[in-house]
Design an enzyme around this catalytic site. Structure first.
Site, short mmCIF file in Angstrom:
data_model
loop_
_atom_site.label_atom_id
_atom_site.label_comp_id
_atom_site.label_asym_id
_atom_site.label_seq_id
_atom_site.Cartn_x
_atom_site.Cartn_y
_atom_site.Cartn_z
CB SER A 8 48.07 -54.18 80.75
OG SER A 8 49.46 -54.80 80.72
CD GLU A 10 51.78 -53.77 88.80
OE1 GLU A 10 52.00 -54.53 87.89
OE2 GLU A 10 52.35 -53.49 89.68
CG ASP A 102 57.11 -57.67 97.19
OD1 ASP A 102 57.84 -58.30 96.85
OD2 ASP A 102 56.49 -56.71 97.13
CG PHE A 209 60.17 -48.59 93.61
CD1 PHE A 209 59.28 -49.11 94.58
CD2 PHE A 209 59.88 -47.54 92.86
CE1 PHE A 209 58.17 -48.42 94.81
CE2 PHE A 209 58.43 -46.94 93.04
CZ PHE A 209 57.67 -47.41 94.31
CG HIS A 259 52.32 -54.61 82.95
ND1 HIS A 259 50.96 -54.86 83.15
CD2 HIS A 259 52.65 -54.52 84.33
CE1 HIS A 259 50.52 -54.89 84.34
NE2 HIS A 259 51.54 -54.60 85.23
P1 FAD Z 1 57.94 -67.32 92.59
O1 FAD Z 1 57.93 -67.47 91.27
O2 FAD Z 1 57.53 -68.19 93.56
O3 FAD Z 1 59.58 -66.97 92.89
C1 FAD Z 1 60.08 -66.17 93.87
C2 FAD Z 1 61.77 -66.90 94.32
O4 FAD Z 1 61.67 -68.09 94.60
C3 FAD Z 1 62.43 -66.78 93.08
O5 FAD Z 1 63.77 -66.68 93.47
C4 FAD Z 1 62.44 -68.19 92.76
O6 FAD Z 1 63.62 -68.91 92.05
C5 FAD Z 1 62.28 -68.98 94.19
N1 FAD Z 1 61.65 -70.01 94.13
C6 FAD Z 1 60.41 -70.33 93.43
N2 FAD Z 1 59.77 -71.65 93.77
C7 FAD Z 1 60.91 -72.18 94.72
C8 FAD Z 1 61.13 -73.45 95.41
N3 FAD Z 1 60.23 -74.49 95.07
N4 FAD Z 1 62.05 -73.35 96.10
C9 FAD Z 1 63.25 -72.72 96.20
N5 FAD Z 1 63.02 -71.39 95.50
C10 FAD Z 1 61.97 -71.21 94.86
N6 FAD Z 1 54.51 -58.32 94.92
C11 FAD Z 1 53.30 -58.19 95.85
O7 FAD Z 1 53.46 -58.25 96.81
N7 FAD Z 1 52.10 -57.83 95.48
C12 FAD Z 1 51.87 -57.40 93.87
O8 FAD Z 1 51.02 -57.27 93.86
C13 FAD Z 1 53.00 -57.75 93.05
N8 FAD Z 1 52.69 -57.74 91.74
C14 FAD Z 1 54.00 -57.93 90.88
C15 FAD Z 1 53.64 -57.93 89.50
C16 FAD Z 1 54.59 -58.26 88.73
C17 FAD Z 1 54.22 -58.33 87.23
C18 FAD Z 1 55.88 -58.68 89.13
C19 FAD Z 1 57.04 -58.84 88.24
C20 FAD Z 1 56.22 -58.59 90.50
C21 FAD Z 1 55.13 -58.35 91.42
N9 FAD Z 1 55.37 -58.38 92.83
C22 FAD Z 1 54.07 -58.14 93.58
C23 FAD Z 1 56.73 -58.95 93.47
C24 FAD Z 1 56.58 -60.39 93.66
O9 FAD Z 1 55.77 -60.85 94.60
C25 FAD Z 1 58.11 -60.50 94.37
O10 FAD Z 1 58.97 -60.33 93.39
C26 FAD Z 1 58.37 -61.74 95.06
O11 FAD Z 1 59.32 -61.71 95.56
C27 FAD Z 1 58.24 -63.17 94.18
O12 FAD Z 1 57.07 -63.36 93.49
P2 FAD Z 1 56.84 -64.55 92.41
O13 FAD Z 1 55.43 -64.71 92.12
O14 FAD Z 1 57.80 -64.05 91.24
O15 FAD Z 1 57.47 -65.73 92.86
#
Ligand code: FAD
Length: 277
Positions: A8, A10, A102, A209, A259
């Site tokens: 896939s 991105e 982010d 990055f 990916h």
């Molecule tokens: P989460 O799974 O919510 O975790 C984020 C952090 O919070 C982790 O450190 C986790 O340990 C902690 N955490 C989670 N839940 C809790 C809680 N209840 N209490 C305390 N801590 C908690 N970013 C963008 O802005 N746009 C994109 O399109 C984008 N695409 C991405 C695609 C991929 C495949 C990846 C790997 C990353 C992408 N990112 C993107 C980056 C991502 O959004 C960031 O890394 C963001 O900081 C974390 O997102 P997450 O969904 O992993 O968050």
């Protein structure tokens, strides 16, 4: 028979119509010859690319490709997120990459309030099984995590909330990925985990990055890339060779897919995939 598992690719949404047209007619068509499982389109911090993401996904679909939008809640009202989900469903989208996203500056006091788990729960509650949900995983531990164990625990919670598969942050240490798979297995996390692959084409942007997302650039790799800094083609050729080897190691671990973070370019990704075939 091809050794390449399903791939896939991105993209990020281009700023304007001209950029979108180039992305679809040039980059996506070239990458399309590798028969990708789907293209995914990122979602800018705090919803800053809301329209661009939707439009790019629609253009990819219109060109005959499977397309998956990334989605995060940011500061959006729940009603807006639900409208977006309904809109995607109406347009035949069946896969979403669900993320916390982010964090734009000034976004509020609790960066974890709208975490990915909350979004996965919302999507499942509102849309049922309409979408295949991908979530993010961090073999080298997310930079905001209190500890590797806490990060794994939050990963498990969002998986248990209803994720179907996960895509990892990119990494250059295959050992870190293998160790992560082992820790997931011990924690009873059984969904498919697809490694994210970032082709290397430029040291400065790679360092920028990687510092931000917490990906480790091994010392030996950084030093060779420093020697090649003034040699653009040499950097790309070396990067293709390194990433081909990384992908070969990943394939030998039996990964369910690869990916690629293409940065809207097709050259290096295509060369890596062709080397693997
Ligand atoms: P989460 O799974 O919510 O975790 C984020 C952090 O919070 C982790 O450190 C986790 O340990 C902690 N955490 C989670 N839940 C809790 C809680 N209840 N209490 C305390 N801590 C908690 N970013 C963008 O802005 N746009 C994109 O399109 C984008 N695409 C991405 C695609 C991929 C495949 C990846 C790997 C990353 C992408 N990112 C993107 C980056 C991502 O959004 C960031 O890394 C963001 O900081 C974390 O997102 P997450 O969904 O992993 O968050």
């Amino acid at each position: 028979m091809s050794r390449l598992p399903p791939v896939s690719f991105e993209f990020f949404p281009p700023r304007d119509e001209e950029g979108r047209s180039k992305l679809i007619n040039n980059v996506a068509r070239k990458l399309g010859t590798l028969n990708p499982h789907f293209f995914s389109v990122t979602y800018g911090a705090g919803g800053s690319t809301r329209d661009g993401t939707r439009q790019t996904v629609a253009d990819l679909k219109a060109a005959g490709f499977e397309a998956a939008p990334h989605l995060s809640m940011g500061n959006d009202e729940i009603i807006e997120v639900k409208q977006t989900l309904d809109d995607y469903a109406a347009h035949g989208i069946n896969r979403i990459v669900a993320l916390r996203g982010d964090q734009p500056s000034g976004m509020g006091t609790n960066p974890f309030a709208n975490n990915a788990q909350a979004l996965v729960e919302l999507i499942r509650q509102h849309s049922g099984k309409q979408f295949h949900l991908e979530v993010a995983a961090y073999p080298e531990t997310h930079p905001d995590a209190k500890s590797a164990a806490a990060d794994l625990d939050y990963f498990k919670r969002k998986v248990d909330a209803g994720a179907d598969s996960a895509i990892t942050q990119y990494f250059y240490n295959v050992d870190a990925f293998e160790n992560f798979l082992n820790r997931c297995a011990q924690a009873n996390i059984t969904l498919p985990i697809i490694p994210g692959v970032m082709p290397i084409t430029n040291l400065a942007s790679l360092v920028r990055f990687s510092d931000k997302c917490g990906a480790d650039i091994p010392r030996w790799l950084r030093y060779v890339l420093m020697d090649l800094q003034d040699d653009e083609q040499g950097t790309i050729d070396f990067g293709v060779e390194v990433m081909t080897r990384v992908c070969e190691q990943l394939i030998s671990l039996g990964v369910p897919g690869l990916h690629f973070y293409t940065l809207n370019r097709w050259g290096a990704t295509t060369r890596i995939c062709e080397n693997l075939n």
